[in-house]
Design a protein around this motif. Sequence first.
Motif, mmCIF file in Angstrom:
data_model
loop_
_atom_site.group_PDB
_atom_site.id
_atom_site.type_symbol
_atom_site.label_atom_id
_atom_site.label_comp_id
_atom_site.label_asym_id
_atom_site.label_seq_id
_atom_site.Cartn_x
_atom_site.Cartn_y
_atom_site.Cartn_z
ATOM 1 N N LEU A 48 0.837 -1.201 0.000
ATOM 2 C CA LEU A 48 0.000 0.000 0.000
ATOM 3 C C LEU A 48 0.872 1.251 0.000
ATOM 4 C CD1 LEU A 48 -2.762 1.394 0.140
ATOM 5 C CD2 LEU A 48 -2.695 1.099 2.640
ATOM 6 N N HIS A 49 1.903 1.245 0.808
ATOM 7 C CA HIS A 49 2.831 2.380 0.855
ATOM 8 C C HIS A 49 3.498 2.591 -0.509
ATOM 9 C CE1 HIS A 49 5.725 5.198 2.572
ATOM 10 N NE2 HIS A 49 6.649 4.550 1.878
ATOM 11 N N GLU A 50 3.932 1.507 -1.129
ATOM 12 C CA GLU A 50 4.589 1.603 -2.439
ATOM 13 C C GLU A 50 3.624 2.157 -3.490
ATOM 14 O OE1 GLU A 50 6.185 -2.278 -3.288
ATOM 15 O OE2 GLU A 50 7.348 -2.277 -1.422
ATOM 16 N N GLN A 51 2.363 1.721 -3.471
ATOM 17 C CA GLN A 51 1.374 2.228 -4.430
ATOM 18 C C GLN A 51 1.155 3.730 -4.251
ATOM 19 O OE1 GLN A 51 -2.106 -0.092 -3.627
ATOM 20 N NE2 GLN A 51 -1.378 -1.888 -4.774
ATOM 21 N N LEU A 52 1.038 4.156 -3.006
ATOM 22 C CA LEU A 52 0.819 5.585 -2.747
ATOM 23 C C LEU A 52 2.034 6.417 -3.166
ATOM 24 C CD1 LEU A 52 -0.924 5.420 0.739
ATOM 25 C CD2 LEU A 52 -1.990 5.911 -1.464
ATOM 26 N N ALA A 53 3.214 5.932 -2.847
ATOM 27 C CA ALA A 53 4.428 6.672 -3.183
ATOM 28 C C ALA A 53 4.637 6.741 -4.695
ATOM 29 C CB ALA A 53 5.642 6.032 -2.506
ATOM 30 N N SER A 54 4.388 5.641 -5.403
ATOM 31 C CA SER A 54 4.635 5.633 -6.856
ATOM 32 C C SER A 54 3.596 6.467 -7.615
ATOM 33 C CB SER A 54 4.671 4.201 -7.388
ATOM 34 O OG SER A 54 3.402 3.599 -7.286
#
Length: 182
Positions: A90-96
Amino acid sequence: MKRAVRALTAHRPRPLPSLVLALTLTAGGFAAWTGQDWYRAAHDDRAAYAAQRDEALAAGEQAVQNLNTLDHRDLNQGLDLWESSTTGELHEQLASGREEFAEQVRTAKTVTTARVLSGAVTELDDRAGRARVLIALRVTVRASGGAKTDKDSRMLGELTRTGGRWKLSALGQAPVGGAPTG
């Protein structure tokens, strides 16, 4: 006969010292009993489990509220809060997708706020550092023209304990019961 009466009364136990002794023994027994209960409660794993459950719920409610609150006038602070509330995929999706999403919000000029109505931990594995929460919230979206829309929703979140803190690792809409199926 007077001597016999005196002899009998002279050896009678006095009631006050006996009463004090009985009260002291009773108080000592009560203190030992409550002390044992206190010790059992202080060393009970259920208390630690309940504390972890409460901590996970508070973190889950705050994280879900954070991810449903965003002001176009202060996007960076809001998106930073999103990222600090999440971990894993989830963190990676938001950051990307941060820049693309920020541009959409800037263009729409919306202010979104959320308020948690209620929440519950549906699953907790304290040893593995995983929890699932169900959060009901009211999301208010205010458009650039001033129009305001309220929407109540239920979110299912998965939390992962990382660095001693609970963070959201997955988030989605909870299915609504009673909906007709096709």
